[in-house]
Design an enzyme around this catalytic site. Structure first.
Site, PDB file in Angstrom:
ATOM      1  CG  ASP A  56     -22.977   3.708  30.980  1.00  0.00           C
ATOM      2  OD1 ASP A  56     -22.213   4.534  30.439  1.00  0.00           O
ATOM      3  OD2 ASP A  56     -22.742   2.493  30.959  1.00  0.00           O
ATOM      4  CD  GLU A  86     -19.619   0.878  26.025  1.00  0.00           C
ATOM      5  OE1 GLU A  86     -20.848   1.005  26.088  1.00  0.00           O
ATOM      6  OE2 GLU A  86     -18.824   1.836  26.191  1.00  0.00           O
TER       7      GLU A  86
HETATM    8  C1  BGC Z   1     -19.895   2.596  29.220  1.00  0.00           C
HETATM    9  C2  BGC Z   1     -19.240   2.918  30.543  1.00  0.00           C
HETATM   10  C3  BGC Z   1     -18.276   4.047  30.389  1.00  0.00           C
HETATM   11  C4  BGC Z   1     -19.022   5.245  29.819  1.00  0.00           C
HETATM   12  C5  BGC Z   1     -18.164   6.470  29.648  1.00  0.00           C
HETATM   13  C6  BGC Z   1     -20.452   3.833  28.547  1.00  0.00           C
HETATM   14  O1  BGC Z   1     -20.901   3.573  27.256  1.00  0.00           O
HETATM   15  O2  BGC Z   1     -20.920   1.647  29.403  1.00  0.00           O
HETATM   16  O3  BGC Z   1     -18.602   1.782  31.054  1.00  0.00           O
HETATM   17  O4  BGC Z   1     -17.696   4.360  31.625  1.00  0.00           O
HETATM   18  O5  BGC Z   1     -19.545   4.887  28.538  1.00  0.00           O
HETATM   19  O6  BGC Z   1     -17.279   6.310  28.606  1.00  0.00           O
END
Ligand code: BGC
Length: 609
Positions: A303, A490
């Site tokens: 991630d 998030e």
């Molecule tokens: C998130 C992911 C996402 C990634 C790319 C991260 O902060 O947890 O779900 O795919 O960013 O944007």
């Protein structure tokens, strides 16, 4: 050296002839085309790998943003393997511009010694939601409420087409978390608190996104976030889960088994820890369980900034294959891994395994034959067929929680309807996070319809809009009050101790909207727009009818089709519904482990009229 790759193509040609001969000879009919193809791909991967330098291998393992982290020439000079787009600055004003931008970058990759094409990844998590004008589906929690695998597969197939149409061949979706606590800010990204329902819909989603993988209408899917993202203690994004390995195995792993069995091309590791060990560095789960135990042969991707945040080379040793090297991480990663190889901290076999997995998916996607997006798909973006399917998804996602005195369906000839609440009049508010922007938008966006527009278009009587319940239309026959959460993504959606922006209850203002019309004795129908079940016990009591609409996306007018009786409600709760904030005092969500908690509505509840 480019010639070596041409030689490789020649060898592969011979191999195809040999395999065809073998198959035609009839001695092993059982060897399917798929197996032949898999064998061929493995041969190609091995041949290509044998030509690669360490720098080229490390480059393949690197994923960068297409802006600010890099200059375009880094794609070739640093042998980058993948490019991502999560939100603006957008690559251009329309889809043709987006494609052109990615073609430019692809050409940089193709101009390298071995000409290995790039993977282009995007967070298309409910439609190609980073592109304004795309069809945006209900977030996964709404799809969970449909209990309809066929529909989830169709939605994913449409998302794949619109994703390809804007230049991508990889999506970071589906999120197959099992959220156990509504305080977590990502509950809506997951289908359900039920392991079985999540498994079923995870399979459908992977099937829909990936199809046969190489036809330019499909994209590589990502099962995320492995694992325990939705079950951190107190619902903290990236926190720690104290679930035991047995519980992880019983409740969280089955959807991954199913996604892997369905051929999912990638798995993203999670920000959280399990028993204080970061998932990025969790070799037992990433390598032993996922790769060896489940036979996952695709790409494990970190991630955001996973390398510098979660243990540098320890994450590679744990089994991570590709690194989201963003926000200044690219050099840290490339230099750090090289030093790790030199010092033997990371074995050569581990690097080869990682690179093989990346190349394998590139071959499976057909990128070596055709690395470019298809301009003919551009017309499909936001087309009527796609929007019709998304509207079906909206209708099927609605869960009717209360319908006293048959308040629903609404008679289309009702003389006067008052619609209340800013959520009724904003496609941004109705769509949640990951819509145009990472944190969503509160504005209307291109191509979308609002809930209000749907009501106006369906009612045959007078519809007035009283945004903040100040006009008090005492002569209205029915009040439709649309309330809920503002968009978040998030950690910004975490509720924590409840003193932040987001809460488990409706805002006082939204409660007032409901009370104003209910207290006037007007039939009050509440539509709740939210990314999770909220504690709305009193508001349900106050209203005549109450609908959980989740985050419907671009086709807000689908809601009116159900309110006014063109279609009945079929949605069922994908989560048990909490009755009080007290329910959240215990570590996990309602109805789990703490058997003393009885939810207001059980998982699977949903009325019809
Ligand atoms: C998130 C992911 C996402 C990634 C790319 C991260 O902060 O947890 O779900 O795919 O960013 O944007």
């Amino acid at each position: 050296m480019k010639n070596s790759y041409k030689n490789l193509k020649f060898i592969n040609g011979l191999l195809i002839v040999a395999l065809c001969f073998y198959a035609l000879s009839g001695c092993k009919k059982a060897i399917s085309k798929k197996i032949d193809n898999d064998v061929l791909i493995e041969q190609k991967v091995d041949s290509l790998l044998s030509l690669m330098t360490w720098d080229e291998k490390i480059g393949q393992m690197s994923q960068v943003r297409h802006f600010d982290d890099i200059i375009d020439d880094d794609i070739s000079s640093k042998y980058i393997g993948s490019v991502i787009h999560t939100q603006g600055p957008t690559p251009g004003k329309d889809a043709a511009d987006w494609q052109a931008r990615f073609v430019t970058l692809q050409n940089k990759a193709l101009a390298t010694r071995l000409g290995i094409p790039l993977l282009f990844a995007v967070d298309a998590v409910h439609g190609q939601n980073t592109f304004e004008g795309a069809t945006i589906f209900p977030h996964n929690i709404g799809l969970g409420a449909t209990y309809n695998s066929k529909l989830v597969e169709e939605a994913a197939a449409i998302t794949a087409i619109e994703t390809q149409a804007t230049g991508f061949n990889w999506t970071f979706s589906p999120c197959i978390a099992i959220p156990y606590n509504e305080k977590w800010g990502r509950v809506y990204e997951a289908f359900s608190e039920s392991t079985a329902l999540t498994s079923q819909l995870a399979k459908a989603s992977v099937r829909g996104h990936q199809g046969n993988l190489s036809d330019k209408k499909t994209v590589m899917a990502t099962a995320k976030h492995f694992i325990g993202d939705g079950s951190t203690d107190f619902g903290v994004e990236g926190g720690n889960t104290t679930l035991t390995m047995n519980e992880v195995s019983k409740y969280l792993l089955p959807p991954y088994h199913d996604a892997v069995a369905e051929g999912v091309g990638s798995v993203m590791v999670s920000f959280n820890s399990i028993s204080e060990l970061s998932m990025h560095a969790h070799k037992e789960l990433v390598t032993d369980t996922l790769k060896i135990g489940m036979g996952f042969d695709g790409i494990v991707v970190t991630d955001w900034k996973g390398y510098s945040r979660f243990g540098a080379n320890a994450i590679i040793n744990a089994g991570v294959d590709m690194v989201m090297a963003v926000d200044g991480d690219l050099d840290v990663f490339q230099k750090g891994l090289k030093a790790g190889i030199v010092s033997k901290e990371v074995s050569q076999q581990r690097i080869d395994d990682a690179v093989k997995r990346i190349l394998r998916q590139k071959f499976r996607l057909g990128l070596f034959e055709n690395p470019f997006p298809d301009p003919n798909l551009i017309d499909k973006i936001g087309c009527q067929d796609h929007r019709d399917k998304a509207r079906q998804a909206v209708r099927e996602s609605l869960v009717l929680l209360k319908n006293e005195n048959n308040s629903l369906p609404i008679d289309k000839k009702t003389k006067k309807i008052v619609v209340v609440g800013e959520h009724a009049n904003s496609s941004g508010l109705q769509s949640g996070g990951w819509t145009i922007w990472w944190q969503g938008t509160q504005e209307n966006y291109k191509g979308a319809t609002t809930i209000l527009e749907g009501i106006q278009g369906t009612s045959e009587g007078l519809v007035v809009y009283d945004e903040s319940a100040t006009e008090k239309h005492a002569d209205a026959d029915i009040a439709i009050i649309v309330v809920g959460e503002t968009p978040y993504a998030e950690l910004f959606g975490d509720i924590g101790d409840g003193n932040g922006t987001h809460k488990l209850t409706l805002s006082k203002i939204h409660q007032k909207y409901i009370n104003t019309y209910a207290d006037m004795g007007i039939k009050t129908i509440v539509v709740l727009v939210s990314g999770r079940p909220l504690v709305v016990t009193d508001q349900i009591d106050k209203s005549d009818a109450f609908i959980a609409a989740w985050l419907p996306g671009s086709e807000g007018d689908g809601i009116a089709e159900v309110l006014f009786g063109d279609y009945n409600f079929t949605g069922k709760l994908p989560h048990s519904w909490p009755k009080s904030e007290e329910d959240f005092k215990s570590k996990y969500g309602p109805n789990f482990w703490d058997t003393s908690i009885t939810p207001l509505f059980e998982f699977g509840y949903g009325l019809h009229y």
